[in-house]
Each structure stands twice: as structure tokens, then as C-alpha cells.
Design a protein around this motif. Structure first.
Motif, PDB file in Angstrom:
ATOM      1  N   HIS A 154      -5.853  14.340   3.598  1.00 51.74           N
ATOM      2  CA  HIS A 154      -6.235  13.772   4.893  1.00 51.74           C
ATOM      3  C   HIS A 154      -5.152  13.926   5.948  1.00 51.74           C
ATOM      4  O   HIS A 154      -5.373  13.644   7.119  1.00 51.74           O
ATOM      5  CB  HIS A 154      -6.519  12.275   4.719  1.00 51.74           C
ATOM      6  CG  HIS A 154      -5.324  11.505   4.273  1.00 51.74           C
ATOM      7  ND1 HIS A 154      -4.857  11.566   2.990  1.00 51.74           N
ATOM      8  CD2 HIS A 154      -4.479  10.681   4.950  1.00 51.74           C
ATOM      9  CE1 HIS A 154      -3.769  10.805   2.888  1.00 51.74           C
ATOM     10  NE2 HIS A 154      -3.523  10.251   4.053  1.00 51.74           N
ATOM     11  N   SER A 155      -3.944  14.355   5.560  1.00 51.14           N
ATOM     12  CA  SER A 155      -2.816  14.292   6.478  1.00 51.14           C
ATOM     13  C   SER A 155      -2.946  15.261   7.649  1.00 51.14           C
ATOM     14  O   SER A 155      -2.398  15.016   8.716  1.00 51.14           O
ATOM     15  CB  SER A 155      -1.505  14.560   5.726  1.00 51.14           C
ATOM     16  OG  SER A 155      -1.481  15.876   5.202  1.00 51.14           O
ATOM     17  N   GLY A 156      -3.666  16.370   7.457  1.00 49.92           N
ATOM     18  CA  GLY A 156      -3.813  17.322   8.558  1.00 49.92           C
ATOM     19  C   GLY A 156      -4.486  16.701   9.763  1.00 49.92           C
ATOM     20  O   GLY A 156      -4.062  16.914  10.904  1.00 49.92           O
ATOM     21  N   ARG A 157      -5.543  15.911   9.541  1.00 51.65           N
ATOM     22  CA  ARG A 157      -6.234  15.260  10.655  1.00 51.65           C
ATOM     23  C   ARG A 157      -5.328  14.237  11.329  1.00 51.65           C
ATOM     24  O   ARG A 157      -5.292  14.136  12.554  1.00 51.65           O
ATOM     25  CB  ARG A 157      -7.507  14.582  10.140  1.00 51.65           C
ATOM     26  CG  ARG A 157      -8.329  13.895  11.227  1.00 51.65           C
ATOM     27  CD  ARG A 157      -9.590  13.294  10.644  1.00 51.65           C
ATOM     28  NE  ARG A 157      -9.279  12.262   9.673  1.00 51.65           N
ATOM     29  CZ  ARG A 157      -9.019  10.986  10.004  1.00 51.65           C
ATOM     30  NH1 ARG A 157      -8.994  10.630  11.275  1.00 51.65           N
ATOM     31  NH2 ARG A 157      -8.775  10.089   9.065  1.00 51.65           N
ATOM     32  N   LEU A 158      -4.579  13.488  10.526  1.00 49.29           N
ATOM     33  CA  LEU A 158      -3.683  12.492  11.102  1.00 49.29           C
ATOM     34  C   LEU A 158      -2.538  13.156  11.866  1.00 49.29           C
ATOM     35  O   LEU A 158      -2.147  12.687  12.938  1.00 49.29           O
ATOM     36  CB  LEU A 158      -3.126  11.590  10.005  1.00 49.29           C
ATOM     37  CG  LEU A 158      -4.161  10.780   9.218  1.00 49.29           C
ATOM     38  CD1 LEU A 158      -3.470   9.910   8.187  1.00 49.29           C
ATOM     39  CD2 LEU A 158      -5.025   9.936  10.146  1.00 49.29           C
ATOM     40  N   GLU A 159      -1.996  14.223  11.326  1.00 48.56           N
ATOM     41  CA  GLU A 159      -0.925  14.935  12.024  1.00 48.56           C
ATOM     42  C   GLU A 159      -1.422  15.509  13.344  1.00 48.56           C
ATOM     43  O   GLU A 159      -0.683  15.552  14.330  1.00 48.56           O
ATOM     44  CB  GLU A 159      -0.364  16.031  11.130  1.00 48.56           C
ATOM     45  CG  GLU A 159       0.490  15.477   9.985  1.00 48.56           C
ATOM     46  CD  GLU A 159       0.844  16.520   8.962  1.00 48.56           C
ATOM     47  OE1 GLU A 159       0.362  17.668   9.077  1.00 48.56           O
ATOM     48  OE2 GLU A 159       1.610  16.189   8.036  1.00 48.56           O
ATOM     49  N   SER A 160      -2.688  15.933  13.370  1.00 50.57           N
ATOM     50  CA  SER A 160      -3.271  16.414  14.629  1.00 50.57           C
ATOM     51  C   SER A 160      -3.338  15.291  15.663  1.00 50.57           C
ATOM     52  O   SER A 160      -3.054  15.501  16.855  1.00 50.57           O
ATOM     53  CB  SER A 160      -4.671  16.978  14.366  1.00 50.57           C
ATOM     54  OG  SER A 160      -5.283  17.378  15.567  1.00 50.57           O
ATOM     55  N   ARG A 165       0.849  -1.198   0.000  1.00 55.84           N
ATOM     56  CA  ARG A 165       0.000   0.000   0.000  1.00 55.84           C
ATOM     57  C   ARG A 165       0.880   1.242   0.000  1.00 55.84           C
ATOM     58  O   ARG A 165       1.896   1.292   0.692  1.00 55.84           O
ATOM     59  CB  ARG A 165      -0.912  -0.020   1.225  1.00 55.84           C
ATOM     60  CG  ARG A 165      -1.932   1.115   1.282  1.00 55.84           C
ATOM     61  CD  ARG A 165      -2.685   1.059   2.602  1.00 55.84           C
ATOM     62  NE  ARG A 165      -3.689   2.088   2.723  1.00 55.84           N
ATOM     63  CZ  ARG A 165      -4.983   1.913   2.484  1.00 55.84           C
ATOM     64  NH1 ARG A 165      -5.422   0.719   2.115  1.00 55.84           N
ATOM     65  NH2 ARG A 165      -5.836   2.897   2.619  1.00 55.84           N
ATOM     66  N   LEU A 166       0.465   2.265  -0.765  1.00 56.38           N
ATOM     67  CA  LEU A 166       1.225   3.508  -0.863  1.00 56.38           C
ATOM     68  C   LEU A 166       0.653   4.575   0.054  1.00 56.38           C
ATOM     69  O   LEU A 166      -0.570   4.654   0.245  1.00 56.38           O
ATOM     70  CB  LEU A 166       1.214   4.016  -2.301  1.00 56.38           C
ATOM     71  CG  LEU A 166       1.963   3.172  -3.333  1.00 56.38           C
ATOM     72  CD1 LEU A 166       1.761   3.744  -4.724  1.00 56.38           C
ATOM     73  CD2 LEU A 166       3.452   3.107  -2.993  1.00 56.38           C
ATOM     74  N   TYR A 167       1.554   5.402   0.592  1.00 54.27           N
ATOM     75  CA  TYR A 167       1.158   6.511   1.461  1.00 54.27           C
ATOM     76  C   TYR A 167       1.849   7.783   0.985  1.00 54.27           C
ATOM     77  O   TYR A 167       3.009   7.752   0.553  1.00 54.27           O
ATOM     78  CB  TYR A 167       1.558   6.232   2.916  1.00 54.27           C
ATOM     79  CG  TYR A 167       0.733   5.143   3.564  1.00 54.27           C
ATOM     80  CD1 TYR A 167      -0.399   5.452   4.315  1.00 54.27           C
ATOM     81  CD2 TYR A 167       1.096   3.806   3.427  1.00 54.27           C
ATOM     82  CE1 TYR A 167      -1.154   4.455   4.903  1.00 54.27           C
ATOM     83  CE2 TYR A 167       0.343   2.796   4.012  1.00 54.27           C
ATOM     84  CZ  TYR A 167      -0.781   3.129   4.749  1.00 54.27           C
ATOM     85  OH  TYR A 167      -1.535   2.139   5.331  1.00 54.27           O
ATOM     86  N   TRP A 168       1.116   8.890   1.101  1.00 49.75           N
ATOM     87  CA  TRP A 168       1.697  10.207   0.853  1.00 49.75           C
ATOM     88  C   TRP A 168       0.913  11.222   1.679  1.00 49.75           C
ATOM     89  O   TRP A 168      -0.180  10.940   2.168  1.00 49.75           O
ATOM     90  CB  TRP A 168       1.645  10.553  -0.642  1.00 49.75           C
ATOM     91  CG  TRP A 168       0.266  10.586  -1.250  1.00 49.75           C
ATOM     92  CD1 TRP A 168      -0.581  11.650  -1.349  1.00 49.75           C
ATOM     93  CD2 TRP A 168      -0.420   9.469  -1.853  1.00 49.75           C
ATOM     94  NE1 TRP A 168      -1.750  11.286  -1.959  1.00 49.75           N
ATOM     95  CE2 TRP A 168      -1.679   9.956  -2.289  1.00 49.75           C
ATOM     96  CE3 TRP A 168      -0.087   8.126  -2.063  1.00 49.75           C
ATOM     97  CZ2 TRP A 168      -2.607   9.140  -2.924  1.00 49.75           C
ATOM     98  CZ3 TRP A 168      -1.009   7.321  -2.698  1.00 49.75           C
ATOM     99  CH2 TRP A 168      -2.258   7.824  -3.115  1.00 49.75           C
ATOM    100  N   ARG A 169       1.499  12.381   1.861  1.00 51.87           N
ATOM    101  CA  ARG A 169       0.852  13.412   2.661  1.00 51.87           C
ATOM    102  C   ARG A 169      -0.195  14.115   1.812  1.00 51.87           C
ATOM    103  O   ARG A 169       0.077  15.084   1.109  1.00 51.87           O
ATOM    104  CB  ARG A 169       1.888  14.420   3.173  1.00 51.87           C
ATOM    105  CG  ARG A 169       2.951  13.819   4.083  1.00 51.87           C
ATOM    106  CD  ARG A 169       2.354  13.342   5.401  1.00 51.87           C
ATOM    107  NE  ARG A 169       3.391  12.817   6.269  1.00 51.87           N
ATOM    108  CZ  ARG A 169       4.048  13.551   7.157  1.00 51.87           C
ATOM    109  NH1 ARG A 169       3.799  14.832   7.266  1.00 51.87           N
ATOM    110  NH2 ARG A 169       4.961  12.993   7.918  1.00 51.87           N
TER     111      ARG A 169
END
Length: 264
Positions: free
Chosen positions: A232-238, A225-229
Motif C-alpha cells: 500500500h505504500s506507493g499510494r501513500l507515498e504519492s 500498531r506496527l507499520y512497514w512499507r
């Protein structure tokens, strides 16, 4: 003849496990046969030993702090036992950082634990017997809100997860076990570890918008599986930031998390 009794007094953090008639006072008088261990009596009232901390016993004529005992202690008639809650942060015997296993109702928590870099196994179709066997075989700490699972004698180690929502559950686990955090290093889908991958290698797999906008990618070594910022990354970074804040608020002497390097 009045049957022999002992009295148990439970710390506030354990009272929600008790029957409704005992919750307000946290105290219960229990008929005692003279042979059962204190641990057995505690669990007979619905409180898993995984959630219990210090056990202190007082005789009917004793004054002062009492005697600290272990769950194998056999109480004497008319003794009072104070049942404390498991201390935080709690040290864990076995692998470190701890490896977790979550029951079928905690899938959202499993993804959050993986987000902050913790080894969190999960399957949405595992029976109770399989969960206990999996935890024992791999020395994983079973996380659950099913106290029946925690009362099983075959289970080597487990913990009751407090909180109704996944974000609160995450902070509860981090507060209780103080594991080191290494965010963005595990696949949220399968629990595999992530590695950096060149854009050119995965470019044919990317949606056109992603191909134009992003240049840094991670790939799961297990499921690819590939991941990139992305958006959705803002919620995860929070979520990650709140996890670090919870770690920073631990009292002096608590283990410090090792801050993992985020992918560039």
C-alpha cells in the motif's frame, strides 16, 4: 419610512456560504438597527468569521479604497462593507505547528493529515458540544464542513474545509495553514507518534509473508500498531509527494515546511 440599510459585498471565495439569491452578485442589502457589529451582520448572512479576511467600509459619499475595520465595528446607515476572504497562508495564534481537531465527517482527512505528520485528533462519536469543548480545552483548530459549528461564539478557532474528496481536502488545509510536514511520524489510526523498532522485537507479531519480505518497522508509542512499507505504500507515498508539491508551490514569503526525515 424606509428602514436603515447597509450593503455588504462578499469576495468570490465566500459567496457559496450565502443564500442562493445573493450568490451571483455576492452583494446583499441588510436592514440595520444601528447597534449590531459588522461581524454579527456578516454571520447573520451565513458567513462564519473564521473564513473572513479584510473588512473595508465605504461611506455613501466616500471614494477610494475605504477604511479597514475589524468585526467589532458598528456600521453607519448607507455604508457599504467589502468582506474579503481569509488570506493564505493564514497565520494561527496558539500552538505551532497547529494542532487540529476534525469533526465526525472528516475521518479520511484526519488519516491523511497524520500521514504527513500533523497532530490531528478525531473521534467518530463526538457531539458538537464536545467538539467545541475539546477544541477550546486543547487549543486545537477545528476543521469542519459544518458552518453551524464555525458560527458558535464559544469556539476559539476553526476553519471550513473546502473540497468534496479527502485528497482535495488535504491540499486545501495545507494551502491554507502552511504547516511543516514530517511524514511517516504519526500513527494514522490513533494519532500517536511512531518510533523505529527492531524486527526481532516484533517478528512474532508479523504475518509470514511480511516476516520474509520486510526488515524495517515502525511502532506507535500509543497503540502499538506496527507499520512497514508494504504494497500500500506507493499510494501513500504519492499522497506525501503531492503534499510536498503543494508546499513548494506557495508564493514567495510563505512559510517553508520543514521536510521530516522518513524512516530508513
Amino acid at each position: 419610512m424606509t428602514p436603515a440599510q447597509i450593503r455588504l459585498r462578499f469576495a468570490g471565495g465566500l459567496r457559496f456560504f450565502l443564500a442562493a439569491r445573493h450568490r451571483r452578485s455576492g452583494a446583499a442589502y441588510v436592514p440595520y438597527d444601528g447597534t449590531s457589529t459588522l461581524g454579527h451582520v456578516v454571520q447573520s448572512l451565513g458567513v462564519p468569521l473564521t473564513e473572513v479576511g479584510p473588512l473595508t467600509v465605504h461611506g455613501p459619499r466616500e471614494e477610494g479604497a475605504g477604511r479597514q475595520v475589524d468585526p467589532a465595528y458598528r456600521p453607519q446607515e448607507a455604508e457599504t462593507a467589502d468582506v474579503g476572504v481569509a488570506p493564505r497562508p493564514q497565520s494561527v495564534e496558539g500552538p505551532w505547528p497547529p494542532r487540529f481537531l476534525l469533526d465526525v465527517h472528516l475521518g479520511a482527512l484526519a488519516r491523511r493529515l497524520r500521514l504527513v505528520g500533523l497532530d490531528a485528533a478525531y473521534g467518530n462519536d463526538a457531539s458538537d458540544d464536545r467538539l467545541v469543548a475539546h477544541a477550546d480545552d486543547e487549543r486545537r483548530l477545528l476543521l469542519t464542513q459544518d458552518r453551524g459549528l464555525l458560527l458558535r461564539r464559544a469556539l476559539w478557532l476553526g476553519a471550513y474545509v473546502r473540497g468534496a474528496r479527502p485528497d482535495a481536502q488535504l491540499l486545501d488545509v495545507l494551502d491554507r495553514f502552511a504547516p511543516p510536514l514530517t511524514p511517516w511520524t504519526r500513527c494514522m489510526a490513533c494519532n500517536g507518534t511512531l518510533e523505529a523498532v527492531e524486527k526481532a522485537e516484533v517478528e512474532p507479531l508479523l504475518p509470514p509473508g511480511t516476516r520474509r519480505t520486510y526488515d524495517t518497522f515502525m511502532r506507535c508509542r500509543s497503540c502499538a500498531r506496527l507499520y512497514w512499507r508494504g504494497a500500500h505504500s506507493g499510494r501513500l507515498e504519492s499522497l506525501v509527494e503531492r503534499a510536498y508539491e503543494a508546499a513548494a508551490s506557495r508564493p514567495p514569503g510563505a512559510p517553508d515546511p520543514s521536510h521530516g526525515t522518513e524512516p530508513a
